[in-house]
Design an enzyme around this catalytic site. Sequence first.
Site, PDB file in Angstrom:
ATOM      1  N   ASP A 153       0.806  -1.219   0.000  1.00 45.00           N
ATOM      2  CA  ASP A 153       0.000   0.000   0.000  1.00 45.00           C
ATOM      3  C   ASP A 153       0.848   1.282   0.000  1.00 45.00           C
ATOM      4  O   ASP A 153       2.018   1.277   0.382  1.00 45.00           O
ATOM      5  CB  ASP A 153      -0.865   0.049   1.275  1.00 45.00           C
ATOM      6  CG  ASP A 153      -2.054  -0.904   1.210  1.00 45.00           C
ATOM      7  OD1 ASP A 153      -2.071  -1.772   0.329  1.00 45.00           O
ATOM      8  OD2 ASP A 153      -2.943  -0.762   2.061  1.00 45.00           O
ATOM      9  N   HIS A 170       3.737  -2.321   2.983  1.00 45.22           N
ATOM     10  CA  HIS A 170       3.695  -0.967   2.406  1.00 45.22           C
ATOM     11  C   HIS A 170       4.974  -0.668   1.626  1.00 45.22           C
ATOM     12  O   HIS A 170       6.068  -0.898   2.141  1.00 45.22           O
ATOM     13  CB  HIS A 170       3.554   0.085   3.510  1.00 45.22           C
ATOM     14  CG  HIS A 170       2.239   0.038   4.222  1.00 45.22           C
ATOM     15  ND1 HIS A 170       1.949  -0.892   5.171  1.00 45.22           N
ATOM     16  CD2 HIS A 170       1.137   0.822   4.096  1.00 45.22           C
ATOM     17  CE1 HIS A 170       0.715  -0.688   5.618  1.00 45.22           C
ATOM     18  NE2 HIS A 170       0.195   0.339   4.988  1.00 45.22           N
TER      19      HIS A 170
HETATM   20 ZN   LIG Z   1      -2.688   3.333   3.194  1.00 43.15          ZN
END
Ligand SMILES: [Zn+2]
Length: 283
Positions: free
Chosen positions: A91, A237
């Site tokens: 992400d 992430h």
């Molecule tokens: Zn996010």
Amino acid sequence: MPTAPPSATAPLPSPWPWPTAVGATVGVHAAAAAAAALLPGAAGWAAGAVVVNHLVLTGAGLWPRSALLGPNVSRLPPAAAARREIALTLDDGPDAEVTPAVLDLLAAAGVRATFFCIAERARAQPALVRRIVAAGHSVQNHSRHHRHDFSLLGPRGFEREIGAAQALLADISGVQPHCFRAPAGLRNPLLDPVLHRLGLHLVSWTRRGYDTRDADARRVLERLTRGLAGGDLLLLHDGHARRATGGRPVVLEALPPLLARCRAAGLRPVTLAEALPHRHAAS
Ligand SMILES: [Zn+2]
């Protein structure tokens, strides 16, 4: 906002199926209004029931893996799980420094992943988005700006954040996203009708590494691999990456041993483009 005409091949969305919690809310309000009007002394109890109902809805919105406010994909479909497939999702990118390094690690392992991109970041790094797609990975919608007040938006705000991101990401990547992940996984009951209209799955995760907060790659790896099984959806992430003590992004330290564990366990990472049919696709 004008809506694009559906293409000849895209099935028309059916009417929005009301999630149980939303139907229950309408029922609670109706019953409370009737009780307050008809029964002497019931107004206090009726107001209390409405308050409790709203607390439950708010709680469901703050629980990223909850399906009370509408469908929420936190695991791959059973058929994918039976094939021992898992999905790695990254992400908050693309990020000029971290994303290329993540792509190199994935390529070295021969693994494909799904990148939930922030559309404004994608717009700033279009070549990087195209590199993600060219390597066989999937690009999906993580909103336009990743607003911290996302879960407080109403229908028009959701349309702006998600619809604009759809258009930007499709334009840059050449592929229309069919999955959406809410910033921090937080939302409210007004989100699902917007996702339904746009044909997007809400996707959360089975387990997450907290790699934007924890500087210890071993702990991140432990969170992701404890009980790891076919069908798991893992969250990491490539944007907002926390740095380990040595200054290296934690995700880059956690990813190689994670990929090795998956391989050793006979688990095969697939993208959400491969694993999840479109929301309105006939089954
Ligand atoms: Zn996010």
